[in-house]
Write an enzyme that holds these catalytic residues in place. Sequence first.
Site, mmCIF file in Angstrom:
data_model
loop_
_atom_site.group_PDB
_atom_site.id
_atom_site.type_symbol
_atom_site.label_atom_id
_atom_site.label_comp_id
_atom_site.label_asym_id
_atom_site.label_seq_id
_atom_site.Cartn_x
_atom_site.Cartn_y
_atom_site.Cartn_z
ATOM 1 N N LYS A 22 0.840 -1.218 0.000
ATOM 2 C CA LYS A 22 0.000 0.000 0.000
ATOM 3 C C LYS A 22 0.871 1.263 0.000
ATOM 4 O O LYS A 22 0.645 2.175 -0.783
ATOM 5 C CB LYS A 22 -0.864 -0.020 1.266
ATOM 6 C CG LYS A 22 -1.488 1.298 1.626
ATOM 7 C CD LYS A 22 -2.340 1.194 2.869
ATOM 8 C CE LYS A 22 -1.646 1.519 4.169
ATOM 9 N NZ LYS A 22 -1.445 2.935 4.454
ATOM 10 N N ASN A 23 1.886 1.273 0.883
ATOM 11 C CA ASN A 23 2.662 2.507 1.042
ATOM 12 C C ASN A 23 3.590 2.788 -0.136
ATOM 13 O O ASN A 23 4.126 3.881 -0.260
ATOM 14 C CB ASN A 23 3.454 2.470 2.352
ATOM 15 C CG ASN A 23 2.536 2.600 3.553
ATOM 16 O OD1 ASN A 23 1.334 2.840 3.401
ATOM 17 N ND2 ASN A 23 3.089 2.441 4.742
ATOM 18 N N CYS A 116 -4.779 12.244 13.273
ATOM 19 C CA CYS A 116 -5.476 10.965 13.364
ATOM 20 C C CYS A 116 -5.144 10.334 14.695
ATOM 21 O O CYS A 116 -4.354 10.884 15.461
ATOM 22 C CB CYS A 116 -5.131 10.065 12.186
ATOM 23 S SG CYS A 116 -3.492 9.418 12.253
ATOM 24 N N ARG A 121 0.641 14.231 13.560
ATOM 25 C CA ARG A 121 1.030 14.060 12.157
ATOM 26 C C ARG A 121 1.035 15.358 11.339
ATOM 27 O O ARG A 121 0.202 15.564 10.450
ATOM 28 C CB ARG A 121 0.146 13.002 11.486
ATOM 29 C CG ARG A 121 0.185 11.684 12.225
ATOM 30 C CD ARG A 121 -0.460 10.568 11.473
ATOM 31 N NE ARG A 121 0.418 9.992 10.478
ATOM 32 C CZ ARG A 121 0.074 8.985 9.679
ATOM 33 N NH1 ARG A 121 -1.135 8.481 9.748
ATOM 34 N NH2 ARG A 121 0.920 8.498 8.809
ATOM 35 N N ASP A 307 4.800 0.584 12.010
ATOM 36 C CA ASP A 307 3.600 -0.097 11.510
ATOM 37 C C ASP A 307 3.535 -1.570 11.948
ATOM 38 O O ASP A 307 2.544 -2.244 11.666
ATOM 39 C CB ASP A 307 3.533 -0.013 9.978
ATOM 40 C CG ASP A 307 3.123 1.376 9.514
ATOM 41 O OD1 ASP A 307 2.770 2.209 10.358
ATOM 42 O OD2 ASP A 307 3.155 1.623 8.285
ATOM 43 N N ARG A 399 -8.655 -0.462 4.894
ATOM 44 C CA ARG A 399 -7.787 0.583 4.340
ATOM 45 C C ARG A 399 -6.446 -0.010 3.920
ATOM 46 O O ARG A 399 -5.838 0.487 2.970
ATOM 47 C CB ARG A 399 -7.522 1.645 5.408
ATOM 48 C CG ARG A 399 -8.683 2.538 5.671
ATOM 49 C CD ARG A 399 -8.231 3.754 6.410
ATOM 50 N NE ARG A 399 -7.035 4.305 5.764
ATOM 51 C CZ ARG A 399 -6.153 5.080 6.365
ATOM 52 N NH1 ARG A 399 -6.306 5.408 7.617
ATOM 53 N NH2 ARG A 399 -5.109 5.553 5.713
HETATM 54 C C1 UD1 Z 1 4.345 6.747 6.350
HETATM 55 C C2 UD1 Z 1 3.458 5.535 6.185
HETATM 56 C C3 UD1 Z 1 2.895 5.090 7.532
HETATM 57 C C4 UD1 Z 1 4.028 4.899 8.540
HETATM 58 C C5 UD1 Z 1 4.932 6.125 8.594
HETATM 59 C C6 UD1 Z 1 6.156 5.930 9.459
HETATM 60 C C7 UD1 Z 1 2.550 5.848 3.944
HETATM 61 C C8 UD1 Z 1 1.357 6.040 3.112
HETATM 62 N N1 UD1 Z 1 2.368 5.860 5.275
HETATM 63 O O1 UD1 Z 1 3.521 7.812 6.821
HETATM 64 O O2 UD1 Z 1 2.189 3.861 7.344
HETATM 65 O O3 UD1 Z 1 3.491 4.666 9.833
HETATM 66 O O4 UD1 Z 1 5.383 6.464 7.268
HETATM 67 O O5 UD1 Z 1 6.907 4.857 8.997
HETATM 68 O O6 UD1 Z 1 3.629 5.631 3.459
HETATM 69 N N2 UD1 Z 1 6.576 14.330 10.652
HETATM 70 C C9 UD1 Z 1 6.757 15.653 10.946
HETATM 71 N N3 UD1 Z 1 6.519 16.570 9.961
HETATM 72 C C10 UD1 Z 1 6.122 16.206 8.703
HETATM 73 C C11 UD1 Z 1 5.946 14.842 8.421
HETATM 74 C C12 UD1 Z 1 6.193 13.920 9.418
HETATM 75 O O7 UD1 Z 1 7.136 16.016 12.069
HETATM 76 O O8 UD1 Z 1 5.917 17.068 7.859
HETATM 77 C C13 UD1 Z 1 6.822 13.326 11.719
HETATM 78 C C14 UD1 Z 1 5.601 12.456 12.000
HETATM 79 O O9 UD1 Z 1 4.715 13.071 12.906
HETATM 80 C C15 UD1 Z 1 6.252 11.210 12.582
HETATM 81 C C16 UD1 Z 1 7.551 11.115 11.769
HETATM 82 O O10 UD1 Z 1 7.773 12.414 11.237
HETATM 83 O O11 UD1 Z 1 6.584 11.409 13.924
HETATM 84 C C17 UD1 Z 1 7.490 10.118 10.641
HETATM 85 O O12 UD1 Z 1 6.316 10.322 9.867
HETATM 86 P P1 UD1 Z 1 6.280 10.101 8.308
HETATM 87 O O13 UD1 Z 1 7.437 9.251 7.891
HETATM 88 O O14 UD1 Z 1 6.126 11.417 7.622
HETATM 89 O O15 UD1 Z 1 4.934 9.312 8.133
HETATM 90 P P2 UD1 Z 1 4.087 9.304 6.814
HETATM 91 O O16 UD1 Z 1 5.015 9.491 5.676
HETATM 92 O O17 UD1 Z 1 2.923 10.204 6.939
#
Ligand code: UD1
Length: 420
Positions: A22-23, A116, A121, A307, A399
């Site tokens: 999915k990711n 969420c 996030r 995850d 999902r």
């Molecule tokens: C992706 C995955 C999700 C997984 C996560 C962490 C997809 C679709 N989803 O989510 O399943 O749990 O990686 O492996 O690929 N953060 C910030 N600022 C930002 C973005 C992120 O501070 O702009 C923080 C987040 O709150 C979190 C950390 O960075 O603490 C990692 O998050 P991130 O890798 O961005 O998660 P996603 O990419 O949203």
Amino acid sequence: MDKLIIEGDHRLKGEVTISGAKNALLPILAATLLTEEPCNIEGAPRLRDTQTMIKILRSLGKSVDFQDGRICVRHTKKTRWIADYRLVSTMRASFCVLGPLLAKLKKAKVSLPGGCVIGVRPVDLHLKGLSSLGADIDINSGYVLGKTKGLCGNHIFLEGEFGSSVLATANVMMAGTLASGTTTIEGAACEPEVVDLAEFLIKMGAEIKGAGTPIIEIRGKKLLYGATHKIIPDRIEAGTFMIASLITKGELKLKNVNWRHFGAVIDKLEQAGAWIKKSEHCLVIKARAQLKPVNITTLPYPGFPTDMQAQMMALMAVTPGVSIITEKVYPDRFMHIAELNRMGTRIKREGPYAIVEGVKRLSGAKVMASDLRASASLILAGLAARAKTQILRIYHLERGYDNLEGKLRSVGAKIRRHKV
Ligand code: UD1
């Protein structure tokens, strides 16, 4: 709303074929916005998130067909640049259309995805990266409005307080493919899904070096082309089935896996006493004897994936001894503890730590799923529990898992869906 009913305490035995990731799929679908030529994606899992991303692409003017795991994305004359709240708010990965829209159309209006249950996030890293490439970003009425006269390559440090960000890396990497000059992302996420996206972009004509390392370099091109790509296997689905095998004292053969993508999970399960036999695209897993507790700390790749934290917690909850689970990616991702405790686990949360005291037996109970991976952990606990477990709010499951119940049933689980 449907619920799942599980009669636990049955060993699982047999073969399961793991679906596409999915990711990896979701950002790759967003990347199709970078070209006007047709793109074909193979091995796509049947998920609600897949359908949501398809709806977003259609709302932006693409024509999309999805049949037998193959998604064909075609250009139409009705290109739009606004991604609506109704769609983006249901799935965070849809924020990934921002980079491609800005790069291709020079303007984009994308709803903020919101928080969420697993934590706040934020999207600050996405916006920092795209601003560094020369986008003017404004936030108004819950939407991000981005405009540019043309993106320009830059050197960007993209790591945040909790480490690298998978989707921010994806967003900026996609934007960089059509920017003028060279974009360097320092502190890039190294996840296999980022590498899969880079491979798709390279097939589209992009020039990208270093994907899978913390420094990615992208040399911008004027135009990208259509491409055909097969999605990598889902490492989280594979990990979930590995735990299903161990928690039921069963033996599963998993087909269509790339075990090189989840070394940290394999290492922890082996330390806990699992017997794992790896071959090219499959693995077999069973318990050697009584499992031992192991401590887990979630970290960005190649560390133990957040995850898989909830599923690992379910396993440790029935493993005699004490284990400590530290959540370093989403420190609030512990909604499953209260529900697992309703089934007889002894888990205590202290800040970003969960102290798990393994018990011999769980007893089935009525529990409620709070998010995708929490749903998986409740199912795993239900498979190990004596008597009947009822899991409510299972819509989260659809999902991210392609036919999880059907696959579990095919290897002997007593699990059925009940329409409420
Ligand atoms: C992706 C995955 C999700 C997984 C996560 C962490 C997809 C679709 N989803 O989510 O399943 O749990 O990686 O492996 O690929 N953060 C910030 N600022 C930002 C973005 C992120 O501070 O702009 C923080 C987040 O709150 C979190 C950390 O960075 O603490 C990692 O998050 P991130 O890798 O961005 O998660 P996603 O990419 O949203």
